[in-house]
Design an enzyme around this catalytic site. Structure first.
Site, PDB file in Angstrom:
ATOM      1  N   ARG A  33       0.823  -1.211   0.000  1.00 13.04           N
ATOM      2  CA  ARG A  33       0.000   0.000   0.000  1.00 13.04           C
ATOM      3  C   ARG A  33       0.856   1.260   0.000  1.00 13.04           C
ATOM      4  O   ARG A  33       0.334   2.363  -0.167  1.00 13.04           O
ATOM      5  CB  ARG A  33      -0.901   0.017   1.243  1.00 13.04           C
ATOM      6  CG  ARG A  33      -0.104   0.045   2.529  1.00 13.04           C
ATOM      7  CD  ARG A  33      -0.974   0.089   3.775  1.00 13.04           C
ATOM      8  NE  ARG A  33      -0.179  -0.025   4.985  1.00 13.04           N
ATOM      9  CZ  ARG A  33       0.540   0.949   5.516  1.00 13.04           C
ATOM     10  NH1 ARG A  33       0.564   2.131   4.935  1.00 13.04           N
ATOM     11  NH2 ARG A  33       1.232   0.762   6.626  1.00 13.04           N
ATOM     12  N   LYS A  34       2.176   1.125   0.203  1.00 20.70           N
ATOM     13  CA  LYS A  34       3.054   2.282   0.407  1.00 20.70           C
ATOM     14  C   LYS A  34       3.466   2.907  -0.923  1.00 20.70           C
ATOM     15  O   LYS A  34       4.643   2.947  -1.290  1.00 20.70           O
ATOM     16  CB  LYS A  34       4.274   1.878   1.223  1.00 20.70           C
ATOM     17  CG  LYS A  34       3.900   1.349   2.609  1.00 20.70           C
ATOM     18  CD  LYS A  34       5.081   0.734   3.325  1.00 20.70           C
ATOM     19  CE  LYS A  34       4.660   0.130   4.663  1.00 20.70           C
ATOM     20  NZ  LYS A  34       5.752  -0.573   5.349  1.00 20.70           N
ATOM     21  N   THR A  35       2.465   3.412  -1.635  1.00 27.93           N
ATOM     22  CA  THR A  35       2.718   4.114  -2.886  1.00 27.93           C
ATOM     23  C   THR A  35       2.749   5.623  -2.623  1.00 27.93           C
ATOM     24  O   THR A  35       2.311   6.086  -1.574  1.00 27.93           O
ATOM     25  CB  THR A  35       1.617   3.789  -3.907  1.00 27.93           C
ATOM     26  OG1 THR A  35       0.330   4.048  -3.315  1.00 27.93           O
ATOM     27  CG2 THR A  35       1.671   2.323  -4.315  1.00 27.93           C
TER      28      THR A  35
END
Length: 224
Positions: A33-35
């Site tokens: 999710r770490k975009t």
């Protein structure tokens, strides 16, 4: 445009290296999710271009039950039950799936019990005469399809790939084919193959998008 190309090329190149390291294995490479804010679609597209596989796009296609959710709900069973209740109440059906994070074998065993109860309940809904019977009341989770094995690959410079995967292999073995498995934590280009040899379905790599090095690309206009 050039900035987008540089970032996406960096992500795709890093992903391709991870995928190449798993040559011959069935394990797939995921981003997390770490975009970058506002760039989620482009970051995930770059992972696909590099040969990786996309994780969930958002809360609308997969519920991820992490340690804080488990603590707030009062345990894994309670958290899973609340997620299932929400899916049922909102009429989401098969469009939604659930992933649960685990970090110990005790937590893995609790999830395995839920998965086994779910499988048994599904079998029990059909009686011997073909009629439907009510399953015994217990925690079941028909939407629980993936288990995250978080930080179970421990750093150990003396081991192959610089990680000790004993705990991870045991956890993956206990889950077996009851659900998909996702290894997370301490994943590098050096360690990813060792992690994948434990038989996990996926290895997720946050570094692909949260700390990627953009490629140095220039755009030159030539006149004649």
């Amino acid at each position: 445009m050039l900035n987008f190309m540089q970032r996406m090329s960096g992500i795709a190149t890093a992903t391709a290296a991870m995928v190449a390291a798993l040559d011959g294995l069935s394990t797939k490479v995921l981003e997390t999710r770490k975009t970058a804010p506002g760039l989620r679609l482009l970051d995930k597209w770059a992972v696909l271009i590099g040969g990786g596989t996309n994780h969930r796009m958002g809360l609308y296609d997969m519920m991820m039950i992490k340690d804080n959710h488990i603590a707030a709900a009062g345990g894994i069973r309670a958290a899973v039950q609340r997620a299932e209740d929400y899916i049922r109440d909102q009429g989401l059906g098969d469009s939604m799936s659930i992933q649960v994070e685990t970090s110990t074998l005790a937590e893995v065993d609790e999830v395995v019990e839920i998965l086994r109860a779910t499988a048994a309940a599904a079998d029990a809904t059909q009686g011997a005469d073909g009629g439907v019977i009510e399953p015994a009341p217990t925690t079941t989770a028909p939407h629980l399809r993936r288990v995250m094995l978080d930080n179970m690959a421990r750093r150990d410079p003396s081991r192959e790939g610089g990680v000790d995967v004993t705990l991870l292999a045991e956890a993956a073995g206990r889950i077996g084919d009851l659900a998909e498995t996702e290894a997370s934590g301490n994943v590098t280009l050096s360690s990813i193959r060792t992690i994948a040899t434990t038989g996990v379905t996926y290895v997720s790599v946050g570094a692909l998008t949260h700390s990627v090095t953009a490629l140095d690309i220039s755009l030159n206009i030539q006149t004649h």
